[in-house]
Design a protein around this motif. Sequence first.
Motif, short mmCIF file in Angstrom:
data_model
loop_
_atom_site.label_atom_id
_atom_site.label_comp_id
_atom_site.label_asym_id
_atom_site.label_seq_id
_atom_site.Cartn_x
_atom_site.Cartn_y
_atom_site.Cartn_z
N GLU A 161 46.22 37.64 34.00
CA GLU A 161 45.04 37.35 33.18
C GLU A 161 43.75 37.57 33.96
OE1 GLU A 161 45.50 33.48 31.48
OE2 GLU A 161 47.02 34.14 30.06
N SER A 162 43.70 37.09 35.21
CA SER A 162 42.47 37.23 35.99
C SER A 162 42.25 38.66 36.47
CB SER A 162 42.48 36.27 37.17
OG SER A 162 43.56 36.55 38.04
N LYS A 163 43.32 39.29 36.97
CA LYS A 163 43.19 40.64 37.53
C LYS A 163 42.85 41.67 36.45
CE LYS A 163 43.38 43.82 40.68
NZ LYS A 163 42.31 43.90 41.69
N VAL A 164 43.55 41.58 35.31
CA VAL A 164 43.33 42.58 34.26
C VAL A 164 41.94 42.41 33.63
CG1 VAL A 164 44.18 43.48 32.06
CG2 VAL A 164 45.80 42.81 33.84
N SER A 165 41.48 41.18 33.48
CA SER A 165 40.12 40.97 32.97
C SER A 165 39.09 41.60 33.91
CB SER A 165 39.84 39.48 32.79
OG SER A 165 40.59 38.96 31.71
N GLY A 222 36.54 51.03 26.43
CA GLY A 222 35.69 50.06 27.12
C GLY A 222 35.16 48.94 26.26
N LYS A 223 35.50 48.93 24.96
CA LYS A 223 34.99 47.87 24.08
C LYS A 223 35.63 46.52 24.40
CE LYS A 223 33.89 50.87 20.14
NZ LYS A 223 34.25 51.23 18.75
N ILE A 224 36.88 46.58 24.84
CA ILE A 224 37.62 45.33 25.15
C ILE A 224 37.43 44.99 26.62
CG2 ILE A 224 39.93 44.35 25.37
CD1 ILE A 224 40.66 45.90 22.84
N THR A 225 36.99 43.77 26.90
CA THR A 225 36.67 43.39 28.29
C THR A 225 37.44 42.16 28.77
OG1 THR A 225 34.77 42.13 27.49
CG2 THR A 225 34.36 44.40 28.20
N SER A 226 38.41 41.68 28.00
CA SER A 226 39.20 40.53 28.46
C SER A 226 40.69 40.80 28.24
CB SER A 226 38.81 39.24 27.74
OG SER A 226 39.32 39.22 26.43
N PHE A 227 41.49 40.22 29.11
CA PHE A 227 42.94 40.39 29.01
C PHE A 227 43.45 39.88 27.67
CE2 PHE A 227 47.16 38.50 29.36
CZ PHE A 227 47.90 39.60 29.77
N GLN A 228 42.91 38.74 27.22
CA GLN A 228 43.39 38.12 25.98
C GLN A 228 43.23 39.08 24.79
OE1 GLN A 228 41.56 36.54 28.25
NE2 GLN A 228 42.88 34.84 28.88
N GLN A 273 35.36 46.32 34.87
CA GLN A 273 35.02 47.51 35.65
C GLN A 273 35.16 48.77 34.79
OE1 GLN A 273 37.65 47.34 39.02
NE2 GLN A 273 36.63 45.56 39.91
N ALA A 274 36.24 48.84 33.99
CA ALA A 274 36.48 50.01 33.14
C ALA A 274 35.39 50.15 32.08
CB ALA A 274 37.85 49.88 32.48
N SER A 275 34.88 49.01 31.59
CA SER A 275 33.83 49.04 30.59
C SER A 275 32.56 49.66 31.17
CB SER A 275 33.54 47.63 30.10
OG SER A 275 32.51 47.64 29.15
N ASP A 276 32.24 49.30 32.42
CA ASP A 276 31.05 49.85 33.08
C ASP A 276 31.19 51.35 33.32
OD1 ASP A 276 29.94 47.33 33.13
OD2 ASP A 276 30.63 46.87 35.15
N LYS A 277 32.41 51.77 33.67
CA LYS A 277 32.64 53.17 34.02
C LYS A 277 33.15 54.00 32.83
CE LYS A 277 33.93 51.90 38.75
NZ LYS A 277 35.04 51.84 39.74
#
Length: 467
Positions: A321-325, A438-444, A330-334
């Motif tokens: 949960e923490s690592k993927v979020s 990049g729209k999704i920024t949380s693991f959940q 990072q993926a959203s920024d890039k």
Amino acid sequence: MELEELKLLQQRVTSLRAEGKYKETIETSQELLKLGLECNDYKSVLIAHLNKAASFYCIGDMEEAFQSIDSYSEVCLQYGDDVDWLSFYNVRFLLYEFQKDYTKAKETLYRTIDIGKKIHKYNIVSNGYSNLSHLFLVEENFEQALEMANLGLEMAKLHKPKSEILETRVKLNMAKSYIGLQKFVESKRIMDEITRSNILDSFIREKSQYYDLLGMWHAKLELYQEAFDAYTNSKQLVESYNDLYLLKTIQEERIKLCDLMNDIEKGYIVQKEYIKLLEDINDRELALTALKLEVKHSIRSFEKKANTDFLTGVFNRNYLESKVSELLNQASDKQENIVCIIIDIDDFKLFNDEYGHLFGDEVIKQVCKACEDILQKDEIIGRFGGDEFVIITNGQSLEEGKNKAMQIDEAIRNIKINNGGESFSITVSMGVADNQKGKITSFQELFHLADIALYEAKNRGKNQIYV
């Protein structure tokens, strides 16, 4: 049971640090931190971070100490009270002082003083002014040092119940300030006040500071033998609590005095003591270096256990949960793509019910190994819980994610597990989703989409992949 365990760990952490067992303090703080986070007990989290920071400071690992106290401040911003902030500034001051960043150290002390006044903790305010006086003495700003010491004495007198040692600590700084200002009569008056009270007989550190100050006073007046005798008294007291760095300073003063007295024989003896002391300091620093390495290894082992699923050895849900979020942000920024694949073993409950949990565990381990054999180094696999696994690929399209799922599916189909002469095959259902450019920024959020796809795969009869 968890609350009782938390209280016991809190007490143990505090006791270990008070006993100077810094390695054990750090290890136990890690346990307290993990349990505190699991139970959302933020006092436990604060105690863990604070004791880690203070212990790292004591073994000389400043980088880890700053990281721990920064983590403490992040939690404190949300859940801390004035007392928690006082603890933060106390440790922060020590770190800045160690780095000789006196500007930031002073800023920290002024904040301590403000909070201390707000909650009427005049002992803390007095100590704050006393530490400010000490910093100005180091900078040889004796006027400012004296001003801070006077303010410290005022605050010490406001403290209830009366604390003679609190006042004495400030007076030692006042006397030193007067020496720096060449006001020897005023300085001696304060030192005589201190000795008349007999308070120093109960406080060995302050008594050693007094004799150190007395040695300085005599040396300034060129009373070299008296200065040497005072420094010798200070040396004997400091040896009893083994502050090697303070001893080094005292021995350097004694060597200077031997030169000024032209006492070659005494100078030879002190030089030999000084060389032995330097060897002891070197041994201690080597031991501290070894301890730092041992502690870091211990922490890495603990973190690995905390982040790892005990059965399969892959990452657990908390780490996922923490690592993927973090990766999603990072993926959203890039504007990079991340794909999530959820794997669920078909009819797993039947394996457990008919052949026992040990057989079920073997099924889980075999599926996990088959997945790992397919994955690249930069791809993540974790056990989400029970018979469910999550795979994360970074920088791949949804179509590439689907192809990866097909490779995994084929590898799992080739698994043959034997039990009592019978051979079993395994099938899985998979749900695949991506972070939608990049729209999704949380693991959940990402997991939810993949979980919907998994539900559809199950709903369509299992043993298939749904994107």
